[in-house]
Design a protein around this motif. Structure first.
Motif, mmCIF file in Angstrom:
data_model
loop_
_atom_site.group_PDB
_atom_site.id
_atom_site.type_symbol
_atom_site.label_atom_id
_atom_site.label_comp_id
_atom_site.label_asym_id
_atom_site.label_seq_id
_atom_site.Cartn_x
_atom_site.Cartn_y
_atom_site.Cartn_z
ATOM 1 N N PHE A 40 0.825 -1.200 0.000
ATOM 2 C CA PHE A 40 0.000 0.000 0.000
ATOM 3 C C PHE A 40 0.863 1.255 0.000
ATOM 4 N N LEU A 41 1.844 1.312 0.885
ATOM 5 C CA LEU A 41 2.695 2.494 0.992
ATOM 6 C C LEU A 41 3.458 2.758 -0.299
ATOM 7 N N SER A 42 3.968 1.709 -0.913
ATOM 8 C CA SER A 42 4.749 1.918 -2.138
ATOM 9 C C SER A 42 3.860 2.348 -3.300
ATOM 10 N N GLU A 43 2.617 1.874 -3.344
ATOM 11 C CA GLU A 43 1.710 2.241 -4.434
ATOM 12 C C GLU A 43 1.059 3.606 -4.210
ATOM 13 N N GLU A 44 0.508 3.814 -3.048
ATOM 14 C CA GLU A 44 -0.273 5.027 -2.787
ATOM 15 C C GLU A 44 0.587 6.261 -2.533
ATOM 16 N N TYR A 45 1.798 6.066 -2.033
ATOM 17 C CA TYR A 45 2.664 7.196 -1.737
ATOM 18 C C TYR A 45 3.888 7.217 -2.645
ATOM 19 N N ASP A 46 3.712 6.721 -3.855
ATOM 20 C CA ASP A 46 4.746 6.772 -4.882
ATOM 21 C C ASP A 46 5.048 8.242 -5.198
ATOM 22 N N PHE A 47 6.312 8.560 -5.401
ATOM 23 C CA PHE A 47 6.722 9.945 -5.631
ATOM 24 C C PHE A 47 5.960 10.578 -6.787
ATOM 25 N N ASP A 48 5.914 9.893 -7.926
ATOM 26 C CA ASP A 48 5.259 10.469 -9.109
ATOM 27 C C ASP A 48 3.753 10.635 -8.899
ATOM 28 N N LYS A 49 3.155 9.712 -8.182
ATOM 29 C CA LYS A 49 1.720 9.821 -7.897
ATOM 30 C C LYS A 49 1.445 11.037 -7.005
ATOM 31 N N LEU A 50 2.258 11.206 -5.964
ATOM 32 C CA LEU A 50 2.078 12.362 -5.076
ATOM 33 C C LEU A 50 2.325 13.669 -5.817
ATOM 34 N N LYS A 51 3.328 13.682 -6.676
ATOM 35 C CA LYS A 51 3.616 14.895 -7.447
ATOM 36 C C LYS A 51 2.420 15.274 -8.309
ATOM 37 N N ALA A 52 1.812 14.294 -8.955
ATOM 38 C CA ALA A 52 0.632 14.560 -9.784
ATOM 39 C C ALA A 52 -0.527 15.075 -8.938
ATOM 40 N N GLU A 53 -0.689 14.533 -7.730
ATOM 41 C CA GLU A 53 -1.760 14.999 -6.853
ATOM 42 C C GLU A 53 -1.519 16.431 -6.389
ATOM 43 N N VAL A 54 -0.275 16.757 -6.072
ATOM 44 C CA VAL A 54 0.059 18.117 -5.641
ATOM 45 C C VAL A 54 -0.158 19.096 -6.791
ATOM 46 N N GLU A 55 0.095 18.671 -8.012
ATOM 47 C CA GLU A 55 -0.066 19.541 -9.176
ATOM 48 C C GLU A 55 -1.516 19.635 -9.658
ATOM 49 N N ASN A 56 -2.415 18.849 -9.095
ATOM 50 C CA ASN A 56 -3.827 18.897 -9.466
ATOM 51 C C ASN A 56 -4.397 20.251 -9.039
ATOM 52 N N PRO A 57 -4.973 21.010 -9.966
ATOM 53 C CA PRO A 57 -5.488 22.346 -9.612
ATOM 54 C C PRO A 57 -6.699 22.318 -8.676
ATOM 55 N N GLU A 58 -7.300 21.155 -8.471
ATOM 56 C CA GLU A 58 -8.437 21.046 -7.557
ATOM 57 C C GLU A 58 -8.036 20.491 -6.191
ATOM 58 N N SER A 59 -6.743 20.331 -5.957
ATOM 59 C CA SER A 59 -6.242 19.848 -4.670
ATOM 60 C C SER A 59 -5.234 20.836 -4.111
ATOM 61 N N PHE A 60 -5.266 21.002 -2.817
ATOM 62 C CA PHE A 60 -4.338 21.895 -2.129
ATOM 63 C C PHE A 60 -3.740 21.144 -0.949
ATOM 64 N N TYR A 61 -2.439 21.154 -0.847
ATOM 65 C CA TYR A 61 -1.724 20.489 0.238
ATOM 66 C C TYR A 61 -1.011 21.546 1.074
ATOM 67 N N TYR A 62 -1.010 21.327 2.379
ATOM 68 C CA TYR A 62 -0.329 22.235 3.306
ATOM 69 C C TYR A 62 0.444 21.420 4.338
ATOM 70 N N PHE A 63 1.636 21.900 4.678
ATOM 71 C CA PHE A 63 2.405 21.347 5.781
ATOM 72 C C PHE A 63 2.089 22.146 7.041
ATOM 73 N N TYR A 64 2.024 21.455 8.160
ATOM 74 C CA TYR A 64 1.843 22.087 9.464
ATOM 75 C C TYR A 64 3.137 21.874 10.241
ATOM 76 N N TYR A 65 3.711 22.957 10.718
ATOM 77 C CA TYR A 65 4.948 22.892 11.506
ATOM 78 C C TYR A 65 4.671 23.315 12.939
ATOM 79 N N PHE A 66 5.224 22.565 13.866
ATOM 80 C CA PHE A 66 5.153 22.916 15.275
ATOM 81 C C PHE A 66 6.583 23.058 15.770
ATOM 82 N N GLU A 67 6.905 24.241 16.272
ATOM 83 C CA GLU A 67 8.261 24.549 16.730
ATOM 84 C C GLU A 67 9.287 24.190 15.655
#
Length: 83
Positions: A40-67
């Protein structure tokens, strides 16, 4: 606390990949076999798949940083209904 929009840079995608795998494993790892989890991890969190999801104009990703440490992420999907 700070929030940063995730870019499609290699650095951001690798950080997203790492935190997504960690979060999924901590949440659902005990409910899966090691083989199923690894598959599951290798398929669903594949680098190219995540890159395509981040580049999708209908999706927005944000990082949350604490300290100044990456603590989580948020994915927001926007769906526009043309009705």
């Amino acid at each position: 606390m700070s929030i940063k929009k995730i870019s499609n840079s290699t650095e951001d995608i690798k950080a997203l990949q790492a935190i997504a795998k960690q979060t999924f494993t901590e949440t659902f790892g005990s409910q899966n076999t090691a083989e199923d989890l690894a598959k599951f991890l290798s398929e669903e969190y594949d680098f190219d798949k995540l890159k395509a999801e981040v580049e999708n104009p209908e999706s927005f990703y944000y990082f949350y940083y604490f300290e100044d440490e990456l603590a989580g992420y948020l994915k927001l999907n926007i769906y526009f209904n043309e009705c």
